[in-house]
Scaffold this motif. Structure first.
Motif, PDB file in Angstrom:
ATOM      1  N   THR A   1       0.811  -1.224   0.000  1.00  0.00           N
ATOM      2  CA  THR A   1       0.000   0.000   0.000  1.00  0.00           C
ATOM      3  C   THR A   1       0.839   1.267   0.000  1.00  0.00           C
ATOM      4  O   THR A   1       0.621   2.170  -0.810  1.00  0.00           O
ATOM      5  CB  THR A   1      -0.920   0.045   1.242  1.00  0.00           C
ATOM      6  OG1 THR A   1      -1.668  -1.157   1.293  1.00  0.00           O
ATOM      7  CG2 THR A   1      -1.849   1.243   1.184  1.00  0.00           C
TER       8      THR A   1
ATOM      9  N   GLN B   1      -3.400   2.486   5.547  1.00  0.00           N
ATOM     10  CA  GLN B   1      -3.698   1.055   5.575  1.00  0.00           C
ATOM     11  C   GLN B   1      -4.070   0.577   6.974  1.00  0.00           C
ATOM     12  O   GLN B   1      -4.977  -0.250   7.138  1.00  0.00           O
ATOM     13  CB  GLN B   1      -2.493   0.257   5.050  1.00  0.00           C
ATOM     14  CG  GLN B   1      -2.748  -1.248   4.965  1.00  0.00           C
ATOM     15  CD  GLN B   1      -3.863  -1.591   3.998  1.00  0.00           C
ATOM     16  OE1 GLN B   1      -3.793  -1.254   2.833  1.00  0.00           O
ATOM     17  NE2 GLN B   1      -4.924  -2.239   4.462  1.00  0.00           N
TER      18      GLN B   1
ATOM     19  N   ASP C   1      -7.534   1.518   7.666  1.00  0.00           N
ATOM     20  CA  ASP C   1      -8.402   0.617   6.899  1.00  0.00           C
ATOM     21  C   ASP C   1      -8.595  -0.700   7.662  1.00  0.00           C
ATOM     22  O   ASP C   1      -9.706  -1.228   7.729  1.00  0.00           O
ATOM     23  CB  ASP C   1      -7.727   0.335   5.547  1.00  0.00           C
ATOM     24  CG  ASP C   1      -8.739   0.261   4.417  1.00  0.00           C
ATOM     25  OD1 ASP C   1      -9.560   1.190   4.298  1.00  0.00           O
ATOM     26  OD2 ASP C   1      -8.710  -0.729   3.667  1.00  0.00           O
TER      27      ASP C   1
ATOM     28  N   ASP D   1     -12.223  -2.145   9.609  1.00  0.00           N
ATOM     29  CA  ASP D   1     -12.899  -3.411   9.348  1.00  0.00           C
ATOM     30  C   ASP D   1     -13.485  -4.012  10.625  1.00  0.00           C
ATOM     31  O   ASP D   1     -14.370  -4.862  10.562  1.00  0.00           O
ATOM     32  CB  ASP D   1     -11.948  -4.408   8.680  1.00  0.00           C
ATOM     33  CG  ASP D   1     -12.734  -5.521   8.009  1.00  0.00           C
ATOM     34  OD1 ASP D   1     -13.327  -5.259   6.962  1.00  0.00           O
ATOM     35  OD2 ASP D   1     -12.779  -6.642   8.565  1.00  0.00           O
TER      36      ASP D   1
ATOM     37  N   LEU E   1     -17.806   2.998   4.642  1.00  0.00           N
ATOM     38  CA  LEU E   1     -16.647   2.308   4.110  1.00  0.00           C
ATOM     39  C   LEU E   1     -16.996   1.509   2.861  1.00  0.00           C
ATOM     40  O   LEU E   1     -16.130   1.198   2.050  1.00  0.00           O
ATOM     41  CB  LEU E   1     -16.100   1.357   5.172  1.00  0.00           C
ATOM     42  CG  LEU E   1     -14.787   0.650   4.842  1.00  0.00           C
ATOM     43  CD1 LEU E   1     -13.667   1.675   4.777  1.00  0.00           C
ATOM     44  CD2 LEU E   1     -14.479  -0.429   5.837  1.00  0.00           C
TER      45      LEU E   1
ATOM     46  N   CYS F   1      -7.363  10.930   6.865  1.00  0.00           N
ATOM     47  CA  CYS F   1      -7.219   9.470   6.839  1.00  0.00           C
ATOM     48  C   CYS F   1      -7.441   8.887   8.218  1.00  0.00           C
ATOM     49  O   CYS F   1      -8.149   7.893   8.380  1.00  0.00           O
ATOM     50  CB  CYS F   1      -5.833   9.070   6.337  1.00  0.00           C
ATOM     51  SG  CYS F   1      -5.710   9.205   4.555  1.00  0.00           S
TER      52      CYS F   1
ATOM     53  N   ARG G   1     -11.038   8.870   9.541  1.00  0.00           N
ATOM     54  CA  ARG G   1     -12.030   7.986   8.925  1.00  0.00           C
ATOM     55  C   ARG G   1     -12.576   6.979   9.908  1.00  0.00           C
ATOM     56  O   ARG G   1     -13.650   6.419   9.734  1.00  0.00           O
ATOM     57  CB  ARG G   1     -11.393   7.205   7.766  1.00  0.00           C
ATOM     58  CG  ARG G   1     -11.061   8.035   6.562  1.00  0.00           C
ATOM     59  CD  ARG G   1     -10.706   7.126   5.408  1.00  0.00           C
ATOM     60  NE  ARG G   1      -9.648   6.176   5.756  1.00  0.00           N
ATOM     61  CZ  ARG G   1      -9.501   4.982   5.199  1.00  0.00           C
ATOM     62  NH1 ARG G   1     -10.341   4.581   4.266  1.00  0.00           N
ATOM     63  NH2 ARG G   1      -8.512   4.188   5.549  1.00  0.00           N
TER      64      ARG G   1
END
Lengths: 336, 336
Positions: free
Chosen positions: B183, B220, B223, B227, B235, B331, B334
């Motif tokens: 990434t 990353q 991210d 999850d 998302l 970022c 988020r």
């Protein structure tokens, strides 16, 4: 079952002259292949070496080396370009085997059967990345342009083939467009980057580009013919592999177009519905003989071979030119 | 279920300044995307447009555009480089979804679910080829070097991740090496080619490269945290997708290392044996809370975010610098 060609002087054409002329340079290419396929991530060299040691002839990098030598190139950029060409080819094979769900290549298990589809996709991507790095290292924007354009065209050709898969109505012209993109474009690029890195004239570049393109077309057509009549041991694939995978190659296109309604129904069943057992293969081979489909596929290959030969005609007589002309005869004679 | 961050001024960070600064250039990037994803082979624009219209933020090309603007670049090379970066990203997504066997991306069916794995692999290859052609067209060997190196590293990172798949003993450092390659390398390249094409100094290039790398790591990690605790609508993926796919992300690594023997047995069953139903997910989320795994994953992301911030510190105050700093906060926020 094979179709016998007339080899006029009674000897089988060989690429011995090409092998001799490029032997020293190929030694360096092989070293570079091993080094650039290296990675701390073990699976990468494992898979790369599986393909690299699989006994391919490495025709494409030899063509790049010979075409650079032909114009008196004395640097080492051709070594990197030849290695890039081979990596592009290897990456394509890895992705092709995934797309075609192939189990065997040149008589050995495909990488995807040993390491899986996932690794085959990703290691292909890695080799493509390494190919571009080597090209960048050479520093020729013209060579980069030729090879990056080829990379796009090859992928476009593969998608074209996928979209036309199992379509028996494919015309001969449409089929030529596919093999021009998926196979001949890389031969063409391999032959053109030699003169480019050697600083040859635009005319000479165009001659080599045309040679490579037509050689590639002949090469692929012979490959397609071999699948229905070759010596499986020599080819490393069995007669009828394409048939069993339902591939619409030129022998099938010719048979289908020339066939009766009953025969077309047979082809639909075999290719579209995948009724492609041994009995069906036997019938397919009989139809190919009846319609001269293999002989005419070879005839088409000869046609492109002649164009490749004429492309080189204006160039001065050099050992490299002679060796490149041998390649045409060698490719076509594979089918004997 | 989400983890609440302290946003000091009470407002949610946004990338509005970046959007404004790059709006005109992004219009040209979007045009170029459509044009370069075009092909007579219909499946290519279909698949490309499916991904392109999927509502991604296009953070990477915006970073390239802003970093070129930052150094007063006035040509149009940054448009092509930004488009190349987005194509590389799109190609990676296509191949990733095949490798991960993903059904959904950003709440929509993946290309492989609509057009199949085969087309996804090949269209990915095509987009990568087109990306290289655009880079070659810009004519900067330095930018080519950066982006082709990134292409190799990304693929290497993906293979690394595949080789380490389902390995719960993966250390945090090993995991960072994977996400750095798969990434962060592209964010880093996206941020560095801007100053390169603008002819900035080596020092400034290094600053932007470091900014991109650390931004990518933070991105990353957030991210991965999302999850297990994000808002699934925002998302475009459901909570627990990574869990159900057996992915060993940082929250899992932290939980596993901090867990009791009984907990480790649970993780082995969930990740290795794929016992990852709703009950298992609920237990996983409880363990993450118990061990502070999400909060600490966000903490690690903040650490990289701070390094990204300091990388830009010596640069003069410009609207572009302010916008790039916003991206870091955006970022990380988020996850709120």
């Amino acid at each position: 079952m094979g179709v016998v060609l007339n080899i006029e002087d009674g000897k089988r054409p060989s690429i011995n002259r090409l092998l001799e002329l490029t032997a020293a340079d190929m030694g360096r290419v092989n070293e570079l292949i091993l080094s650039k396929a290296g990675s701390d991530v073990e699976m990468i060299p494992e898979i790369a070496n599986h393909l690299i040691s699989s006994g391919g002839k490495r025709l494409r990098p030899m063509v790049t080396l010979a075409t650079a030598q032909m114009f008196g190139y004395s640097g080492d950029g051709h070594i990197k370009l030849a290695t890039s060409v081979e990596f592009m080819h290897t990456a394509t094979l890895l992705h092709d085997d995934v797309v075609d769900e192939s189990d065997l290549r040149r008589g050995r298990k495909t990488a995807r059967m040993i390491w899986g589809n996932q690794a085959s996709v990703l290691v292909g991507d890695f080799l493509l990345g390494q190919a571009f790095r080597m090209m960048v290292d050479v520093g020729s924007l013209e060579a980069l342009d030729i090879l990056s354009t080829a990379a796009s065209i090859i992928a476009e050709g593969e998608v074209m083939q996928l979209a036309a898969a199992k379509n028996l109505e494919t015309t001969e012209d449409e089929h030529f467009a596919v093999i021009k993109a998926k196979t001949a474009a890389l031969f063409s690029a391999a032959a053109e980057v030699g003169p480019v890195v050697a600083g040859a004239t635009r005319t000479d570049r165009a001659a080599l580009r045309s040679y490579g393109m037509n050689l590639g077309l002949a090469f692929q057509l012979i490959d397609d013919a071999l699948d229905y009549g070759g010596d499986s041991k020599k080819l490393g694939k069995n007669v009828g592999d394409d048939f069993r995978e339902g591939k619409v190659t030129l022998p099938v296109i010719l048979c289908y177009r020339r066939g009766t309604a009953e025969e077309r129904a047979f082809w639909k069943q075999a290719i579209e519905d995948n009724v492609a057992d041994d009995a069906a293969l036997e019938k397919a081979l009989a139809l190919m003989t009846r319609h001269g489909a293999i002989a005419d596929t070879i005839g088409r290959a000869r046609h492109f071979g002649e164009i490749a030969r004429d492309a080189l005609a204006p160039l001065p007589a050099t050992p490299q030119k002679a060796a490149l002309l041998d390649v045409i005869d060698f490719c076509i004679s594979r089918v004997v």
